[in-house]
Motif scaffolding. Structure first.
Motif, PDB file in Angstrom:
ATOM      1  N   GLY A 198       2.812  -6.319 -14.729  1.00 54.83           N
ATOM      2  CA  GLY A 198       3.433  -5.790 -15.799  1.00 54.83           C
ATOM      3  C   GLY A 198       4.323  -4.372 -15.537  1.00 54.83           C
ATOM      4  O   GLY A 198       5.341  -4.160 -16.003  1.00 54.83           O
TER       5      GLY A 198
ATOM      6  N   LYS B 180       1.702  -0.044  -3.940  1.00 54.34           N
ATOM      7  CA  LYS B 180       1.977  -0.431  -5.369  1.00 54.34           C
ATOM      8  C   LYS B 180       3.028   0.467  -5.575  1.00 54.34           C
ATOM      9  O   LYS B 180       3.077   1.747  -5.616  1.00 54.34           O
TER      10      LYS B 180
ATOM     11  N   ASP C 283      -6.834  -2.416  -9.750  1.00 53.40           N
ATOM     12  CA  ASP C 283      -5.710  -2.236 -11.069  1.00 53.40           C
ATOM     13  C   ASP C 283      -6.403  -1.418 -11.975  1.00 53.40           C
ATOM     14  O   ASP C 283      -7.055  -1.856 -12.958  1.00 53.40           O
TER      15      ASP C 283
END
Ligand SMILES: Nc1ncnc2c1ncn2[C@@H]1O[C@H](COP(=O)(O)OP(=O)(O)OP(=O)(O)O)[C@@H](O)[C@H]1O
Length: 357
Positions: free
Chosen positions: A27, A47, A166
């Motif tokens: 997302g 990331k 995450d």
């Protein structure tokens, strides 16, 4: 996400990281496999997030990875920085997530041995973050425990380890008092924003209540059921419909076909509140007793490493581990190791440091 589209194979970031391929998308941004140009044959995961404002979550994630650095089952932060249109964080390159392993090996239902082994490995990673050595030990609730956020290592025996990734939704559940001691943060009253994934979140989260350690553990249990044989609401996508199915599903239906130890775990989780410190060792022991019941081994390969489900190789490998032999010994040594590690977090030293937990 336009700035992230511009990151393609061959692009060099911070004069050090060369993009090899995209590993996944979420997302908030994307994750790429990158090569370290300063070291021979060294790869990492980068990331990238398009939001460069202070409200972006990547900075928090990088901060947490730094804080979690001494933890064994957590990716190491290798670099972080920002550019005009995106920020990035480079960490240890890890393997596939648990659902991807299961899907790619075409395994319709994991065996009890695998599920219980994963239960112990993932519980350890969660507890880590809740307490000092892991995300719960540092004092953070993860708030998004799901198969997609549990990945294995890639090299050799590290492929048997499970890492939690995450940290974009974490929240600290401890705060420093004036005297410098840590104490449990009071649960916020009123309606909270939804944080998590509808399929795996606890009823508490559907009801928009403050999340504590117990909510991570509900997600842990739902994740294990989903991996083992599937959750009854796995085909639903609407949050309200999932909530309805979750709230009306009897425990016997939810746990049908699961290892019998999950019944005790479910009952135990029902008894917990925001402020209670979960008995991680008790949960681990429950899983371990099931693991002993099915004569599991921590050292064999995972089911997905053994070829297709039902294949001869898998059946042979499983029946080998079911026989009494060196595996039992290995299991015992692992238990001794676990006994050394787990009580540490439950020690008086820890309880003295964190009040009211
Ligand atoms: N360290 C890593 N090594 C290898 N792959 C990784 C790593 N971190 C993330 N990935 C891959 O990238 C995917 C997305 O990563 P992550 O979940 O951290 O991003 P996200 O934007 O927060 O995603 P989501 O919105 O789904 O929660 C993961 O599912 C995983 O496949």
């Amino acid at each position: 996400m336009e700035e992230i589209q511009a990151i393609t194979e061959g692009k060099i970031i911070a004069k050090r990281w060369k993009v090899v391929e995209k590993l996944g998308e979420g997302g908030m941004g994307a994750v790429f496999k990158v090569r370290d140009l300063t070291r021979f044959q060294t790869y990492a995961a980068m990331k990238v997030e398009g939001d460069v404002s202070d409200g972006g979550v990547l900075k928090l994630e990088a901060y947490l990875l730094k804080a979690l650095a001494p933890l064994p089952f957590c990716a190491r932060l290798m670099d972080a920085g920002d550019r005009k249109t995106y920020c990035f964080m480079v960490m240890t390159l890890l393997g596939k997530d648990l659902m991807a392993h299961k899907r790619e090996a075409n395994i319709p239902k994991l065996c009890d041995q695998t599920t219980l082994r994963l239960a112990m490995a993932t519980l350890f990673a969660i507890k880590q973050s809740h307490l000092r050595f892991q995300i719960h030990e540092v004092g953070y609730t993860h708030r998004d425990i799901k198969p997609g956020n549990c990945v294995t290592g890639i090299h050799g025996s590290d492929a048997k380890n499970v890492y939690l990734i995450d940290y974009g939704m974490v929240r600290s559940f401890t705060a420093k008092r004036d005297n410098g001691q840590l104490a449990l943060r009071k649960a916020r009253s009123g309606e909270q924003l939804f944080r998590g994934t509808p399929r795996y979140c606890s009823m508490n989260v559907h009801n928009r209540k403050e999340q504590g350690r117990v909510d991570d553990l509900w997600s842990w249990l739902y994740m294990l059921i989903e991996l083992h044989c599937g959750l009854p609401w796995r085909r639903l996508t609407d949050e309200k419909e999932i909530m309805q199915a979750k709230s009306t599903c009897p425990m016997e239906v939810l746990l049908k076909g699961c290892p019998q130890e999950f019944t005790n775990i479910h009952k135990y989780l029902e008894s917990l509140e925001y402020k209670t410190r979960p008995d991680y060792f008790g949960l681990w022991s429950e899983c371990f007793s099931g693991f002993k019941r099915v004569r599991g081994s921590f050292f064999g390969r995972f089911e997905w490493e053994l070829g297709k489900a039902g294949g001869e190789e898998m059946l042979t490998a499983l029946s080998i581990s079911e026989k009494r032999g060196p595996n039992d010994y290995k299991c015992a040594t692992n238990m001794q190791m676990a006994k050394k590690i787990w009580p540490y977090a439950d020690s008086a030293h820890f309880k003295k440091k964190i009040l009211n937990l």
